[in-house]
Write a protein that holds these residues in place. Structure first.
Motif, PDB file in Angstrom:
ATOM      1  N   GLU A  56     -10.887 -13.171  30.916  1.00 12.97           N
ATOM      2  CA  GLU A  56     -12.298 -13.458  31.163  1.00 12.97           C
ATOM      3  C   GLU A  56     -12.426 -14.659  32.101  1.00 12.97           C
ATOM      4  N   TYR A  57     -13.436 -14.606  32.938  1.00 10.67           N
ATOM      5  CA  TYR A  57     -13.695 -15.729  33.831  1.00 10.67           C
ATOM      6  C   TYR A  57     -14.234 -16.911  33.030  1.00 10.67           C
ATOM      7  N   PRO A  58     -14.024 -18.140  33.500  1.00  9.86           N
ATOM      8  CA  PRO A  58     -14.565 -19.296  32.773  1.00  9.86           C
ATOM      9  C   PRO A  58     -16.090 -19.237  32.717  1.00  9.86           C
ATOM     10  N   ASP A  59     -16.647 -19.713  31.618  1.00  9.16           N
ATOM     11  CA  ASP A  59     -18.100 -19.622  31.424  1.00  9.16           C
ATOM     12  C   ASP A  59     -18.870 -20.367  32.514  1.00  9.16           C
ATOM     13  N   ARG A  60     -18.272 -21.434  33.026  1.00 11.92           N
ATOM     14  CA  ARG A  60     -18.997 -22.212  34.034  1.00 11.92           C
ATOM     15  C   ARG A  60     -19.153 -21.445  35.345  1.00 11.92           C
ATOM     16  N   LEU A  61     -18.369 -20.373  35.547  1.00 16.72           N
ATOM     17  CA  LEU A  61     -18.525 -19.582  36.768  1.00 16.72           C
ATOM     18  C   LEU A  61     -19.902 -18.928  36.800  1.00 16.72           C
ATOM     19  N   ALA A  62     -20.283 -18.247  35.717  1.00 17.14           N
ATOM     20  CA  ALA A  62     -21.588 -17.590  35.678  1.00 17.14           C
ATOM     21  C   ALA A  62     -22.718 -18.607  35.790  1.00 17.14           C
ATOM     22  N   MET A  63     -22.549 -19.747  35.131  1.00 16.69           N
ATOM     23  CA  MET A  63     -23.586 -20.774  35.199  1.00 16.69           C
ATOM     24  C   MET A  63     -23.735 -21.307  36.621  1.00 16.69           C
ATOM     25  N   MET A  65     -11.780 -23.683  40.038  1.00 19.00           N
ATOM     26  CA  MET A  65     -11.829 -23.203  38.659  1.00 19.00           C
ATOM     27  C   MET A  65     -10.526 -22.499  38.331  1.00 19.00           C
ATOM     28  N   ARG A  66     -10.205 -22.443  37.027  1.00 22.74           N
ATOM     29  CA  ARG A  66      -9.030 -21.726  36.556  1.00 22.74           C
ATOM     30  C   ARG A  66      -9.391 -20.948  35.297  1.00 22.74           C
ATOM     31  N   ILE A  67      -8.683 -19.862  35.082  1.00 23.18           N
ATOM     32  CA  ILE A  67      -8.725 -19.139  33.820  1.00 23.18           C
ATOM     33  C   ILE A  67      -7.484 -19.549  33.039  1.00 23.18           C
ATOM     34  N   THR A  68      -7.652 -19.916  31.791  1.00 19.27           N
ATOM     35  CA  THR A  68      -6.514 -20.299  30.951  1.00 19.27           C
ATOM     36  C   THR A  68      -6.598 -19.551  29.629  1.00 19.27           C
ATOM     37  N   LYS A  69      -5.483 -18.964  29.221  1.00 24.92           N
ATOM     38  CA  LYS A  69      -5.414 -18.218  27.967  1.00 24.92           C
ATOM     39  C   LYS A  69      -4.166 -18.627  27.199  1.00 24.92           C
ATOM     40  N   ASP A  70      -4.205 -18.504  25.901  1.00 25.79           N
ATOM     41  CA  ASP A  70      -3.017 -18.629  25.051  1.00 25.79           C
ATOM     42  C   ASP A  70      -2.682 -17.235  24.542  1.00 25.79           C
ATOM     43  N   TRP A  71      -1.645 -16.639  25.103  1.00 22.97           N
ATOM     44  CA  TRP A  71      -1.284 -15.255  24.806  1.00 22.97           C
ATOM     45  C   TRP A  71       0.114 -15.184  24.207  1.00 22.97           C
ATOM     46  N   ASN A  72       0.296 -14.185  23.318  1.00 17.54           N
ATOM     47  CA  ASN A  72       1.644 -13.901  22.855  1.00 17.54           C
ATOM     48  C   ASN A  72       2.316 -12.917  23.820  1.00 17.54           C
ATOM     49  N   LEU A  73       3.549 -12.545  23.503  1.00 16.97           N
ATOM     50  CA  LEU A  73       4.315 -11.713  24.427  1.00 16.97           C
ATOM     51  C   LEU A  73       3.674 -10.351  24.645  1.00 16.97           C
ATOM     52  N   ASN A  74       3.206  -9.713  23.569  1.00 13.34           N
ATOM     53  CA  ASN A  74       2.587  -8.391  23.712  1.00 13.34           C
ATOM     54  C   ASN A  74       1.347  -8.448  24.594  1.00 13.34           C
ATOM     55  N   GLU A  75       0.584  -9.537  24.504  1.00 14.05           N
ATOM     56  CA  GLU A  75      -0.628  -9.648  25.318  1.00 14.05           C
ATOM     57  C   GLU A  75      -0.276  -9.792  26.790  1.00 14.05           C
ATOM     58  N   VAL A  76       0.776 -10.555  27.095  1.00 15.38           N
ATOM     59  CA  VAL A  76       1.200 -10.676  28.486  1.00 15.38           C
ATOM     60  C   VAL A  76       1.677  -9.331  29.020  1.00 15.38           C
ATOM     61  N   LEU A  77       2.502  -8.624  28.241  1.00 16.89           N
ATOM     62  CA  LEU A  77       2.979  -7.319  28.690  1.00 16.89           C
ATOM     63  C   LEU A  77       1.825  -6.320  28.804  1.00 16.89           C
TER      64      LEU A  77
END
Length: 413
Positions: free
Chosen positions: A186-193, A349-361
């Motif tokens: 998802e794009y950062p919320d501040r992008l839409a704002m 701006m940047r998108i940052t996520k905390d993902w496990n291995l399955n989410e990255v794959l």
């Protein structure tokens, strides 16, 4: 996974509620009023025509037991009185003279309270009322208990990775719009704002090549109407319904939007696929005066340092030849894109996520180059990468930080 170092959702919601109630009580005291904030939903609902506990519950979304307790206190305080309804089946409620006088005294205060909420949303840069309303709507469809049970079941399942010999593993070869909707960041919320603040009006936003509506949904709180357009029926099918948003199957070169109607036109991770001269012609047709056109992309995903070298080799050397030519425009951040409009500078701006291995794959499974490698009969390239990444990752359920730079070309039409 350690989750006790930060407050949970319930704790934060209760704490925010306490801060709001504490502030309201302080203001009531300064006005010389002995008043409980919990009375407000009941008084506002009754001012709007509610006459029973059920009516009040339906209008406020507060539980019936809580409303019943509050009504009991208000009867004791002589703000409400009970009456028998004409059908004789339910006990009705009505405001006493004291209650009506209190409502008249509170109405100006409610007006400034809503103004204070608007100011709060501006300061935190987030439409918190809309987010909470959407959260409530989603939880009504699937309760939190069901979500906890599903998370427990997911945690207890072994991690499923692509197997040797071409057997399809969980997520990796999932090609549908459902995988796209689940794993695309998802794009950062501040992008839409930021984009909404730049637009000359708030009547209509149009998101072209919307896919499953990631950016479309984020724009919706800031506009009276939002349209998401995509030529893929499957992508539209998996777009999440949202109040104020209409999804339409249509190509970028023939937008199903009236002339001179759109204050903001966006294309997120999509314009490199368009016939751009035809798209730009349509943009000029649907744009109001000084409308904003935003072409948005996110660059190559960036993994933590101990994973970066292996991932870069996979992206550049192993699947690089399978990317379509248009991918070069994404890699360059659209800097090489033809863009015949007066440009406006875009903030970093940047998108940052905390993902496990399955989410990255799972995310990588949505890449067209990955699908082309599989179609070319070379799934061993994918399996080898997945296995080596697994070895480097460690505990496959451990979240790691992944990020993407957000790139934009913004023009005034």
């Amino acid at each position: 996974m350690q989750v006790l170092s930060s407050p949970g959702l319930g704790e934060l919601l209760r704490y925010v509620g306490e801060l709001i109630d504490r502030g309201a009580e302080e203001v009531y005291a300064s006005l010389g009023m002995s008043y409980r904030p919990r009375y407000t939903p009941v008084l506002r609902a009754m001012s709007d025509g509610a006459s029973t506990v059920t009516d009040i519950t339906n209008r406020t979304h507060v539980t019936q037991s809580a409303i019943s307790q509050t009504v009991g206190l208000m009867v004791a305080d002589e703000l409400l009185e009970r009456e028998q309804l004409h059908d004789g089946r339910m006990s009705g409620l009505r405001l006493t003279d004291k209650g009506r006088g209190l409502v008249e005294q509170l109405e100006p205060h409610w007006e400034v309270t809503f103004a204070a909420v608007v100011d709060l949303e501006r300061e935190i840069g987030f439409p918190i009322r809309r987010v909470l309303a959407d959260t409530a709507s989603v939880l009504e469809r699937t309760g939190f208990a069901d979500r906890i049970r599903a998370a427990r079941q997911h945690k207890e399942q072994p991690t499923v990775l692509p197997a040797q010999g071409g057997t399809q593993g969980k997520n990796w070869f999932d090609r549908g719009g459902l995988a796209y909707a689940r794993f695309r960041p998802e794009y950062p919320d501040r992008l839409a704002m930021f984009l909404a603040a730049l637009a000359p009006a708030a009547d209509l936003a149009v998101d072209v090549g919307c896919g499953t509506g990631q950016l479309t949904a984020q724009l919706a709180p800031y506009f009276r109407a939002t349209i998401g357009l995509d030529p893929s029926a499957e992508q539209i099918e998996h777009a999440q319904p949202q109040q104020g948003v209409r999804y339409v199957r249509a190509p970028a070169e023939k937008l199903a939007v009236p002339d001179r109607s759109a204050a903001l036109i966006t294309a997120a991770q999509a314009v490199h696929w368009f016939d751009r001269p035809a798209f730009y012609s349509e943009v000029r047709r649907i744009a109001v005066e000084s409308a904003v056109l935003a072409l948005i992309s996110y660059g190559v995903v960036q993994l933590e340092p101990d994973l970066a070298d292996r991932f870069d080799r996979f992206y550049r050397d192993e699947i690089g030849p399978y990317w379509p030519p248009e991918r070069k425009l994404v890699d360059s951040g659209y800097t090489d894109l033809d863009f015949p409009f007066e440009e406006y500078p875009a903030p970093p701006m940047r998108i940052t996520k905390d993902w496990n291995l399955n989410e990255v794959l799972g995310y990588l499974s949505t890449w067209s180059a990955v699908r082309r490698v599989d179609d070319a009969g070379k799934p061993e390239v994918l399996h080898a990468f997945a296995e080596e990444l697994t070895d480097l990752w460690g505990d496959p359920m451990k979240p790691r930080q992944v990020s993407w730079p957000v790139n934009m070309r913004i023009g005034i039409v």
